[in-house]
Design a protein around this motif. Structure first.
Motif, PDB file in Angstrom:
ATOM      1  N   TYR A 276      -2.777 -10.269 -12.006  1.00 53.22           N
ATOM      2  CA  TYR A 276      -3.859 -10.853 -11.621  1.00 53.22           C
ATOM      3  C   TYR A 276      -5.001  -9.690 -12.409  1.00 53.22           C
ATOM      4  CZ  TYR A 276      -2.032 -13.081  -7.816  1.00 53.22           C
ATOM      5  OH  TYR A 276      -1.171 -13.948  -6.884  1.00 53.22           O
ATOM      6  N   PRO A 277      -6.129  -9.810 -12.637  1.00 47.43           N
ATOM      7  CA  PRO A 277      -7.089  -9.043 -13.209  1.00 47.43           C
ATOM      8  C   PRO A 277      -6.989  -7.570 -12.622  1.00 47.43           C
ATOM      9  CG  PRO A 277      -8.003 -11.062 -12.841  1.00 47.43           C
ATOM     10  CD  PRO A 277      -6.998 -11.048 -12.068  1.00 47.43           C
ATOM     11  N   ASP A 278      -7.000  -7.354 -11.376  1.00 51.58           N
ATOM     12  CA  ASP A 278      -6.772  -6.087 -10.624  1.00 51.58           C
ATOM     13  C   ASP A 278      -6.141  -6.250  -9.489  1.00 51.58           C
ATOM     14  OD1 ASP A 278      -7.309  -3.226 -10.262  1.00 51.58           O
ATOM     15  OD2 ASP A 278      -9.671  -3.599  -9.843  1.00 51.58           O
ATOM     16  N   ALA A 279      -5.380  -4.886  -8.843  1.00 56.24           N
ATOM     17  CA  ALA A 279      -4.994  -4.807  -7.572  1.00 56.24           C
ATOM     18  C   ALA A 279      -5.615  -5.585  -6.675  1.00 56.24           C
ATOM     19  CB  ALA A 279      -4.612  -3.502  -7.518  1.00 56.24           C
ATOM     20  N   TYR A 280      -4.907  -5.823  -5.525  1.00 58.26           N
ATOM     21  CA  TYR A 280      -5.456  -6.352  -4.404  1.00 58.26           C
ATOM     22  C   TYR A 280      -6.401  -5.478  -3.644  1.00 58.26           C
ATOM     23  CZ  TYR A 280      -5.972  -8.925   0.096  1.00 58.26           C
ATOM     24  OH  TYR A 280      -6.073  -9.550   1.406  1.00 58.26           O
ATOM     25  N   LEU A 281      -7.614  -5.849  -3.548  1.00 56.37           N
ATOM     26  CA  LEU A 281      -8.643  -4.956  -3.062  1.00 56.37           C
ATOM     27  C   LEU A 281      -9.009  -4.899  -1.540  1.00 56.37           C
ATOM     28  CD1 LEU A 281     -11.558  -5.404  -5.531  1.00 56.37           C
ATOM     29  CD2 LEU A 281      -9.724  -3.507  -5.571  1.00 56.37           C
ATOM     30  N   LEU A 282      -8.759  -3.801  -1.013  1.00 59.11           N
ATOM     31  CA  LEU A 282      -8.879  -3.684   0.580  1.00 59.11           C
ATOM     32  C   LEU A 282     -10.427  -3.472   0.949  1.00 59.11           C
ATOM     33  CD1 LEU A 282      -5.980  -0.959   1.156  1.00 59.11           C
ATOM     34  CD2 LEU A 282      -6.107  -3.600   1.536  1.00 59.11           C
TER      35      LEU A 282
ATOM     36  N   THR B 197      -8.071   4.976   3.233  1.00 63.93           N
ATOM     37  CA  THR B 197      -7.015   3.770   3.315  1.00 63.93           C
ATOM     38  C   THR B 197      -6.729   3.177   4.558  1.00 63.93           C
ATOM     39  OG1 THR B 197      -6.431   4.632   1.082  1.00 63.93           O
ATOM     40  CG2 THR B 197      -4.949   2.813   2.115  1.00 63.93           C
ATOM     41  N   LEU B 198      -6.081   4.075   5.214  1.00 68.28           N
ATOM     42  CA  LEU B 198      -5.684   3.759   6.705  1.00 68.28           C
ATOM     43  C   LEU B 198      -6.652   3.000   7.568  1.00 68.28           C
ATOM     44  CD1 LEU B 198      -3.447   6.702   7.829  1.00 68.28           C
ATOM     45  CD2 LEU B 198      -2.613   4.444   6.953  1.00 68.28           C
ATOM     46  N   ASN B 199      -7.781   3.668   7.581  1.00 68.32           N
ATOM     47  CA  ASN B 199      -9.130   2.993   8.288  1.00 68.32           C
ATOM     48  C   ASN B 199      -9.524   1.847   7.420  1.00 68.32           C
ATOM     49  OD1 ASN B 199     -10.220   5.002  10.385  1.00 68.32           O
ATOM     50  ND2 ASN B 199      -9.539   6.467   8.580  1.00 68.32           N
TER      51      ASN B 199
ATOM     52  N   VAL C 271       0.873  -1.062   0.082  1.00 78.59           N
ATOM     53  CA  VAL C 271      -0.045  -0.004  -0.002  1.00 78.59           C
ATOM     54  C   VAL C 271       0.824   1.218  -0.040  1.00 78.59           C
ATOM     55  CG1 VAL C 271      -1.570   1.361   1.275  1.00 78.59           C
ATOM     56  CG2 VAL C 271      -1.792  -1.301   1.152  1.00 78.59           C
ATOM     57  N   LEU C 272       0.920   2.036  -1.003  1.00 74.35           N
ATOM     58  CA  LEU C 272       1.680   3.035  -1.418  1.00 74.35           C
ATOM     59  C   LEU C 272       1.334   4.538  -1.388  1.00 74.35           C
ATOM     60  CD1 LEU C 272       4.006   1.643  -4.338  1.00 74.35           C
ATOM     61  CD2 LEU C 272       4.502   1.300  -1.675  1.00 74.35           C
ATOM     62  N   VAL C 273       1.832   5.135  -0.387  1.00 70.77           N
ATOM     63  CA  VAL C 273       1.023   6.407  -0.078  1.00 70.77           C
ATOM     64  C   VAL C 273       2.130   7.251  -0.423  1.00 70.77           C
ATOM     65  CG1 VAL C 273       0.238   8.190   1.543  1.00 70.77           C
ATOM     66  CG2 VAL C 273      -0.324   5.844   1.796  1.00 70.77           C
ATOM     67  N   ASP C 274       2.156   8.447  -1.459  1.00 71.38           N
ATOM     68  CA  ASP C 274       2.946   9.203  -1.833  1.00 71.38           C
ATOM     69  C   ASP C 274       2.484  10.745  -2.127  1.00 71.38           C
ATOM     70  OD1 ASP C 274       5.169  10.406  -3.039  1.00 71.38           O
ATOM     71  OD2 ASP C 274       5.062   9.570  -4.951  1.00 71.38           O
ATOM     72  N   PRO C 275       2.478  11.559  -1.018  1.00 67.30           N
ATOM     73  CA  PRO C 275       1.766  12.960  -1.174  1.00 67.30           C
ATOM     74  C   PRO C 275       2.667  13.588  -2.200  1.00 67.30           C
ATOM     75  CG  PRO C 275       2.211  12.213   1.146  1.00 67.30           C
ATOM     76  CD  PRO C 275       2.927  11.112   0.549  1.00 67.30           C
TER      77      PRO C 275
ATOM     78  N   ASP D  89      -3.709  11.500  -2.561  1.00 68.59           N
ATOM     79  CA  ASP D  89      -4.977  12.578  -1.971  1.00 68.59           C
ATOM     80  C   ASP D  89      -5.029  12.463  -0.466  1.00 68.59           C
ATOM     81  OD1 ASP D  89      -6.917  14.628  -2.354  1.00 68.59           O
ATOM     82  OD2 ASP D  89      -7.907  12.907  -1.560  1.00 68.59           O
ATOM     83  N   THR D  90      -5.055  13.466   0.190  1.00 71.45           N
ATOM     84  CA  THR D  90      -5.080  13.166   1.744  1.00 71.45           C
ATOM     85  C   THR D  90      -6.512  12.285   2.151  1.00 71.45           C
ATOM     86  OG1 THR D  90      -3.854  15.074   1.989  1.00 71.45           O
ATOM     87  CG2 THR D  90      -5.081  14.573   3.707  1.00 71.45           C
ATOM     88  N   LYS D  91      -7.536  12.729   1.716  1.00 71.97           N
ATOM     89  CA  LYS D  91      -8.566  12.176   1.942  1.00 71.97           C
ATOM     90  C   LYS D  91      -8.685  10.632   1.782  1.00 71.97           C
ATOM     91  CE  LYS D  91     -13.725  12.208   0.892  1.00 71.97           C
ATOM     92  NZ  LYS D  91     -14.812  12.908   0.235  1.00 71.97           N
TER      93      LYS D  91
END
Length: 825
Positions: A727-733, A558-560, A518-522, A551-553
């Motif tokens: 895979y067909p898509d990224a791993y969904l959270l 994502t964290l939650n 899970v990559l977060v890049d502000p 995006d901050t929102k």
């Protein structure tokens, strides 16, 4: 391969009688030409050319050999030029003679195995690149040279057709066939077949022939997937071939020199007692690299018997389940190929070594400084690293440690060096350490770290190769044991390269089924290259267009969402009776858990935040709370955090966050306050930059030189992975609704509006600022009532949703539009 025992070099005085005098002052012969890089390049080009010459000469011999028979068997007369003109071989008279010797006189068609060997050897010498393992091909060629000679020689012998078929076996093959026929007769065929089978078994590492299982029903897993062999087994062979070239370690060369003062020694780890001298004994040591013991198989999961209810209501007994092969999570991507070491740059540089003169000068200056302050020294030991040299001193009895610690600036002044760091005392040793930067620092390429046996054969769950220690050992840590990492460093000190090394290490060792990021890049530019591996290694929220979060929102959501994933995983662990993710996955692989009850193989999840300071500024509490909760609880279920910031201040790295990150990594920072914030101690401000860093794990602080991984190398790794089937898509959270869903915004009845609703709406539109505090100040309301009005304004479509500490977006731009909206309500 370097020896396990460090070599000892002893330096003596000029007038030492044991020193052997030179016979003359001039060297009549020198071997220095062997170090010239042009020599192996030249030899390599010659070998490549010769291999091509032989290959085409051999090919031509198959067609023109008989035409050239008279030329090669008769003695060459004086008119050699006219004789050469008659040669029909494509490579002239020389080609005809060489092919006649190799094929006709010696080895027959087995001679064709020689040119590829010469070609591979030439490529390795000229380009320092191995197309295939030389030792493996040499074994193959040596066996089939004898085997083909025996086979063809025996066939020629039994067919009595030497004159027509003799070139197939050559002279050696004919003699070998005659010898076999005399001793074994028709049993020679048995020898030929059995020897070939034995060679295949050992060469290809085969432990079973499945000739009699063809057509049988294949085992399937709970999900009906056919069980196949993992590609990782064949990958191990390729990795071992590449390790043959990267298995060299540095050592000090044996040499003897002269010194004006009393004797001092460059010794190994074993220290022998010496008589007191007028100056302290000086030792330089290199720590040997210990090979890791290969990991053992996972312990057998605790036996638990249950019945599996399938879709057609048939029940499988426990015995039938146990007879199935273990579940393989890699079968979803069976053709996935791990990145190779060829994707990394092999920098053409000479190994930088600290000269004896530099060691001696630094030793003398340290001793001189300490003597000036009346501090006696018994012994000095130096350990040479890629960036700094560690001088360990043993002071005289009665000397206070604090007295030496306070001389840090004086020693730095005397040595005229940047970044002197004193470690008083050295943990676990009775010495005091003084780290002095080398005049010429050594580059540590990523290939020299990721290509080592210590990393490739590591049995760690999440191995990360950061770089090299002060004693030139490759440093490999386990992110799963840390379990979270907090990184800090000023701009341009190597923090982004360190993050890339962490990510590259993990993708080199883990299959996409075993790991998700899970990559977060502000900053929106640092991690963009990893977009290419979205369908392999990245995880994201449902409905998100891009997996890398900027995006901050979305960061808050994502964290939650990760917190929801954490709770769900703990529920699965509770049902399975396991304490951590490793036990759970081992139990699932052993087919002790039923997928129809919600159980599944769960990959590790690594959350990487590139710039925490920006997130804390825009949404402090909304970011801090889920990060702290994940750091406190997520270790056992395989969620690990890597958080980086370039501003390690107390308002960014808060007490709650800091308390849950026991592992801290600091590059160079600008002040001692920042160093204490990240490491709880000074020292990071004394680093010399460019990847020089300190890793703190509990009470241990290790100085490392981060390996250099350039952007094109990261791009090549991501291209290698991204071009493969994913895979067909990224791993969904798990989906997270956000604050407005929790507050029931959609359930607000606009017919029951606050009496000051219209005034608040006009105020918001006039100032174009959706702030609760603005309504409080202008309308003189309390916080609760102002908050209810803002919720009503959001339900009416006048302001946007909650955005953390930022003001809400105003959706109505002018008063006329607002009046029309109010009238419609």
């Amino acid at each position: 391969m370097a020896s396990d025992t460090p070599r000892a070099n002893t330096f003596r005085k000029k007038n030492d009688p044991k020193q052997k005098p030179s016979s003359s002052g001039k060297k009549w012969f020198s071997m220095s030409f062997t170090q010239d890089k042009r020599i192996p390049l030249t030899i390599g080009i010659i070998l490549i050319s010769f291999s091509l010459f032989l290959f085409f000469a051999f090919i031509s011999y198959l067609f023109e050999g008989r035409a050239d028979q008279d030329l090669v068997v008769s003695p060459i007369d004086q008119d050699i030029r006219s004789t050469a003109e008659e040669a029909r071989n494509w490579l002239g008279l020389l080609g005809a003679q060489l092919s006649h010797v190799f094929i006709h006189k010696w080895f027959g068609i087995a001679s064709f195995l020689l040119p590829p060997f010469l070609f591979l050897l030439g490529v390795k010498m000229a380009f320092r690149k191995s197309l295939y393992s030389l030792s493996r091909y040499a074994t193959f060629a040596l066996f089939f040279t004898f085997w083909l000679c025996l086979l063809t020689g025996y066939l020629v012998q039994k067919s009595d057709g030497y004159h027509t078929l003799g070139d197939l076996s050559g002279g050696f093959g004919v003699e070998l066939g005659i010898l076999a026929d005399n001793f074994l007769g028709w049993g020679t065929f048995i020898l030929i077949v059995v020897s070939l089978l034995i060679f295949i078994v050992f060469f290809f590492n085969i432990d079973q022939f499945n000739w009699f299982t063809y057509g049988q029903k294949e085992d399937t897993g709970f999900d009906g997937a056919k069980l196949k062999k993992s590609p990782f087994d064949s990958k191990a062979v390729e990795i071992e071939d590449e390790l043959d070239e990267l298995d060299e370690e540095s050592q000090l060369e044996e040499e003897e020199s002269e010194d004006d003062g009393s004797s001092w020694t460059i010794a190994s780890d074993e220290k022998t007692p010496k008589a007191p001298l007028s100056s302290p004994v000086f030792n330089v040591e290199e720590t040997k690299v210990e090979e890791l013991i290969p990991s053992e198989n996972l312990s057998k999961a605790e036996e638990k018997r249950f019945s599996v209810v399938t879709g057609d209501k048939e029940e499988k007994t426990a015995a039938e389940v146990e007879n199935l092969d273990p579940y393989d999570p890699k079968l979803d991507l069976p053709q996935y190929q791990y990145p190779t070491l060829d994707l990394l740059n092999e920098y053409d540089f000479q190994k930088v070594t600290v000269s004896r003169q530099e060691l001696e000068e630094n030793k003398n200056k340290i001793v001189e400084t300490l003597v000036n302050f009346k501090i006696g020294i018994q012994e000095i030991k130096a350990t040479i690293g890629p960036t700094v040299t560690l001088y360990e001193i043993v002071p005289d009895p009665g000397v206070k440690i604090s007295k030496i610690k306070n001389l840090e600036d004086d020693i730095a002044l005397n040595l005229a060096a940047l970044g002197i760091r004193i470690i008083a005392p050295m943990p676990g040793k009775g010495t005091i350490g003084i780290e002095v930067p080398n005049k010429n620092r050594e580059l540590v390429p990523a290939k020299s770290v990721l290509g080592t046996e210590k990393f490739m054969k590591s049995d760690k769950d999440l191995p990360v190769a950061l770089g090299k220690t002060i004693s030139n050992e490759v440093f490999v840590m386990d992110l799963a044991k840390m379990p979270h990492l907090l990184m800090a460093g000023a701009t341009g000190q190597g923090k982004s390269v360190g993050l890339n090394m962490i990510l590259a290490s993990l993708v080199y060792k883990k299959h996409p089924a075993q790991l998700k990021f899970v990559l977060v890049d502000p900053k929106k530019v640092e991690l963009t290259l990893f977009n290419k591996i979205e369908r392999h290694f990245l995880a994201k929220l449902p409905g998100s267009e891009e997996a890398i979060i900027t995006d901050t929102k979305k960061v808050i959501y994502t964290l939650n969402s990760l917190c929801i994933e954490m709770d769900h995983r703990y529920d699965l662990l509770k049902d399975a009776g396991c304490r951590n993710l490793k036990e759970y996955n081992a139990k699932f692989i052993a087919r002790k858990l039923n997928p129809e009850k919600g159980h599944k193989f769960m990959p590790y999840i690594v959350l990487v935040i590139d710039e925490l300071a920006d997130l804390m500024m825009t949404a402090g509490k909304e970011i801090e709370a889920p990060i702290a909760r994940l750091a406190q609880l997520a270790r056992a279920i395989g969620i690990h955090l890597v958080v980086a910031t370039q501003r390690p201040s107390v308002n960014v790295i808060t007490g709650i966050i800091k308390a849950n990150f026991p592992a801290r990594l600091s590059f160079r920072v600008t002040s001692k306050i920042d160093s204490r914030t990240i490491l709880d101690s000074g020292g990071a401000e004394q680093l010399i930059g460019m990847g020089d860093m300190l890793l703190s794990q509990g009470s241990d602080v290790t100085r490392l030189q981060c390996a250099f991984l350039d952007t094109p190398e990261v791009d090549a790794i991501c291209d290698w992975i991204g071009e493969q089937k994913g895979y067909p898509d990224a791993y969904l959270l798990p989906e997270y609704e956000g604050e407005e869903g929790d507050n029931g915004i959609t359930d607000i009845d606009l017919a029951d509006r606050d009496p000051l609703f219209d005034d608040a709406a006009r105020l918001i539109v006039l100032h174009q600022q959706g702030s609760t505090s603005l309504i409080q100040r202008k309308l003189k309301l309390g916080y609760n009532r102002a908050g209810r009005i803002v919720d009503q304004l959001e339900a009416a479509g006048i302001v946007g949703p909650f955005e953390g500490s930022k003001a809400r977006e105003v959706l109505i731009q002018d008063e006329e539009s607002l009046e029309r909206l109010l009238n419609s309500l």
